[in-house]
Design an enzyme around this catalytic site. Structure first.
Site, PDB file in Angstrom:
ATOM      1  N   HIS A  82       0.855  -1.201   0.000  1.00 24.14           N
ATOM      2  CA  HIS A  82       0.000   0.000   0.000  1.00 24.14           C
ATOM      3  C   HIS A  82       0.877   1.232   0.000  1.00 24.14           C
ATOM      4  O   HIS A  82       1.870   1.311   0.713  1.00 24.14           O
ATOM      5  CB  HIS A  82      -0.890   0.003   1.254  1.00 24.14           C
ATOM      6  CG  HIS A  82      -1.881   1.119   1.265  1.00 24.14           C
ATOM      7  ND1 HIS A  82      -3.129   1.005   0.701  1.00 24.14           N
ATOM      8  CD2 HIS A  82      -1.809   2.380   1.746  1.00 24.14           C
ATOM      9  CE1 HIS A  82      -3.783   2.143   0.837  1.00 24.14           C
ATOM     10  NE2 HIS A  82      -3.003   2.998   1.482  1.00 24.14           N
ATOM     11  N   ASP A 161     -14.783   3.389   6.518  1.00 26.49           N
ATOM     12  CA  ASP A 161     -13.706   4.193   5.930  1.00 26.49           C
ATOM     13  C   ASP A 161     -14.212   4.964   4.716  1.00 26.49           C
ATOM     14  O   ASP A 161     -13.846   6.125   4.532  1.00 26.49           O
ATOM     15  CB  ASP A 161     -12.520   3.311   5.522  1.00 26.49           C
ATOM     16  CG  ASP A 161     -11.385   4.157   4.943  1.00 26.49           C
ATOM     17  OD1 ASP A 161     -10.888   5.033   5.670  1.00 26.49           O
ATOM     18  OD2 ASP A 161     -11.044   3.971   3.763  1.00 26.49           O
ATOM     19  N   ARG A 168     -13.609  13.431   5.136  1.00 26.90           N
ATOM     20  CA  ARG A 168     -12.275  13.995   5.429  1.00 26.90           C
ATOM     21  C   ARG A 168     -11.758  14.776   4.239  1.00 26.90           C
ATOM     22  O   ARG A 168     -11.146  15.834   4.381  1.00 26.90           O
ATOM     23  CB  ARG A 168     -11.289  12.859   5.768  1.00 26.90           C
ATOM     24  CG  ARG A 168     -11.504  12.300   7.165  1.00 26.90           C
ATOM     25  CD  ARG A 168     -10.709  11.024   7.344  1.00 26.90           C
ATOM     26  NE  ARG A 168      -9.284  11.222   7.172  1.00 26.90           N
ATOM     27  CZ  ARG A 168      -8.434  10.263   6.793  1.00 26.90           C
ATOM     28  NH1 ARG A 168      -8.876   9.041   6.557  1.00 26.90           N
ATOM     29  NH2 ARG A 168      -7.150  10.523   6.655  1.00 26.90           N
ATOM     30  N   SER A 183      -7.370   4.308   8.751  1.00 24.99           N
ATOM     31  CA  SER A 183      -7.957   4.131   7.422  1.00 24.99           C
ATOM     32  C   SER A 183      -7.177   3.075   6.623  1.00 24.99           C
ATOM     33  O   SER A 183      -7.750   2.129   6.076  1.00 24.99           O
ATOM     34  CB  SER A 183      -7.945   5.483   6.691  1.00 24.99           C
ATOM     35  OG  SER A 183      -8.116   5.330   5.315  1.00 24.99           O
ATOM     36  N   LYS A 187      -8.259  -1.288   6.197  1.00 22.41           N
ATOM     37  CA  LYS A 187      -8.453  -1.897   4.867  1.00 22.41           C
ATOM     38  C   LYS A 187      -7.461  -3.037   4.641  1.00 22.41           C
ATOM     39  O   LYS A 187      -7.818  -4.092   4.107  1.00 22.41           O
ATOM     40  CB  LYS A 187      -8.297  -0.825   3.775  1.00 22.41           C
ATOM     41  CG  LYS A 187      -9.501   0.111   3.715  1.00 22.41           C
ATOM     42  CD  LYS A 187      -9.333   1.188   2.673  1.00 22.41           C
ATOM     43  CE  LYS A 187      -8.322   2.213   3.094  1.00 22.41           C
ATOM     44  NZ  LYS A 187      -8.294   3.448   2.366  1.00 22.41           N
TER      45      LYS A 187
HETATM   46  N1  URA Z   1      -4.813   6.443   1.996  1.00 25.46           N
HETATM   47  C1  URA Z   1      -5.845   5.851   2.655  1.00 25.46           C
HETATM   48  O1  URA Z   1      -6.270   4.759   2.322  1.00 25.46           O
HETATM   49  N2  URA Z   1      -6.389   6.499   3.712  1.00 25.46           N
HETATM   50  C2  URA Z   1      -5.949   7.700   4.124  1.00 25.46           C
HETATM   51  O2  URA Z   1      -6.477   8.216   5.088  1.00 25.46           O
HETATM   52  C3  URA Z   1      -4.892   8.312   3.414  1.00 25.46           C
HETATM   53  C4  URA Z   1      -4.334   7.652   2.361  1.00 25.46           C
END
Ligand code: URA
Length: 436
Positions: A82, A161, A168, A183, A187
């Site tokens: 990620h 999220d 956000r 967040s 995931k």
């Molecule tokens: N990427 C994400 O998945 N969440 C965030 O809050 C910022 C970047």
């Protein structure tokens, strides 16, 4: 319990109890929380922060807000990667095939881009025929068969999220360490991988502007993952300049292909992608040293095995695998417009966020979630930081279909390049690895 009590508590700098955080996420998921109350709470968190325990409880509550993927029917270590969001960051398209070609199991769910940052799904969808909406069963079968699948994250996975991120994004509360950590990690954990490499960006084009903040974010995420028995390593990577030289969806696929074809040796994108791949190889093959993994990564590219694995991925998901041999089959923009240096000197910096925003105005990205994107358009950089340039020399090419916002993009480009008399100091791209 009432949302207003929680807003006041956080506004006043107090610590939430686990029950309070769970209540907030349950109310949000059940559709009982007003957006204005959530927005006020997010802003209170932005100013007052959350400690490690609160962040961990928030992550768990978010994981439990929806489905969780069970990858246990697939043998071996399931890996994921990620990035916290970058410009010209097509590393997934390079890393995933390399790791799968080494026998790793890459079961990846990706997102779309928003604002100046790109998303892997948009890049994949620029490939003619490519589908990213496999069912869970198709997803699991494909990982079993070829070791690799990249699909879109369903709305049932961490729905809290999705709702929180949308708010956000429009309330100036994205760049908060606890909110980003919860967040990202909710995931990643819900997606089921055993081993995760995080690429935490810092600098002009990143949510975290300083190395210190990026380190804090990385340490928080590594700790959250380890508490749940996941192997997690995090790279702290500079995002002052765009990572790749090509910014835009098909353009980024093209650059990734060319790296896998061995045509872009020594570039920043290649360096970061190879290093993160090496770490994932070590995590998938216990006992493998980083030095050996680096050699293997190079061999997998040189032998064409990594490119072949990308071809298998495209074929499995309906994409045209002929692009591996003929990248020009990717969508092409109608017009190519040069952008030249205004003076002699050295390229002192190339502001990543500004370049990403210029590409967005050309149609490569979305200003709002509902915007559609043009896969062919974007910006190709011909210079990198530290390079000497002459007045009038071409520094970038804009790939354009619709001229409506061309002037806005050109204006941004004129601010993006700093041309200076002195050669700037070179700095390593990956500053640190956390969790190794
Ligand atoms: N990427 C994400 O998945 N969440 C965030 O809050 C910022 C970047």
């Amino acid at each position: 319990m009432h949302p207003v009590q929680l807003i006041l508590k956080k506004r006043n700098g107090e610590k939430h109890t686990p029950a309070e955080i769970r209540f907030l996420i349950q109310e949000l998921t059940a559709g009982r929380l007003e957006n204005y109350q959530l927005a006020a709470w997010l802003m209170a968190v932005w100013f007052r922060g959350m400690d490690y325990e609160e962040t961990d409880v928030l992550t768990q509550a978010m994981i439990e807000s929806g489905d969780q993927v069970d990858l246990s029917s697939i043998d071996g270590v399931k890996v994921d990667k990620h990035s916290t969001g970058g410009v010209g960051d097509g590393t997934t398209l390079v890393i995933a095939p390399i790791v799968a070609a080494a026998g790793g199991r890459v079961a990846k769910m990706s997102g779309r881009g928003l604002g100046h940052t790109g998303g892997t799904l948009d890049k994949l969808e620029s490939i003619p025929g490519m589908r990213v909406d496999l069912t869970q069963q198709q997803f699991l079968d494909q990982v079993r068969q070829i070791g690799l699948a990249i699909i879109s994250q369903t709305g049932k996975l961490v729905p809290a999220d999705g709702q929180m991120y949308a708010l956000r994004d429009v309330t100036g509360t994205v760049d908060s360490i606890p909110l980003i950590a919860a967040s990202v990690m909710s995931k990643k954990i819900a997606c089921g991988a055993d081993a995760i490499v995080l690429d935490v960006k810092f600098g002009h084009g990143a949510f975290m502007k300083s190395l210190d903040d990026a380190r804090k974010l990385a340490e928080t995420m590594v700790a959250i993952g380890r508490l749940r028995d996941r192997q997690v390593r995090a790279a702290l990577t500079s995002m002052e300049e765009p990572l790749g030289n090509q910014i835009g969806n098909a353009l980024e696929v093209d650059e990734a292909l060319r790296i896998l074809r061995g045509e872009r040796k020594g570039t920043a994108l290649e360096t970061v992608a190879y290093e993160l791949s090496s770490h994932l190889l070590c995590m998938s093959h216990p006992g493998l040293s980083l030095e050996t993994a680096r050699v293997q990564v190079q061999q997998l590219v040189d032998s064409g095995q990594a490119l072949d694995k990308l071809g298998q991925l495209l074929e499995a998901q309906g994409g045209d695998r002929r692009i591996c041999e003929e990248p020009e089959r990717l969508p092409q923009a109608q017009q190519k417009i040069g952008f030249n240096s205004p003076s002699d000197g050295f390229v002192g910096s190339i502001a990543a966020e500004t370049i990403g925003t210029a590409a967005m105005w050309l149609g490569a990205g979305r200003r709002t979630k509902s915007d559609s994107i043009d896969p062919a358009v974007g910006i190709v950089l011909h210079v990198e930081k530290g390079r000497p340039v002459k007045k009038g020399e071409r520094m970038a090419t804009l790939h354009v279909n619709d001229q409506t916002h061309l002037a806005a993009a050109e204006k941004l480009l004129s601010h993006a390049f700093l041309i200076q008399a002195e050669k700037p100091e070179a700095q390593p791209l990956i500053r640190e690895m956390i969790g190794v």
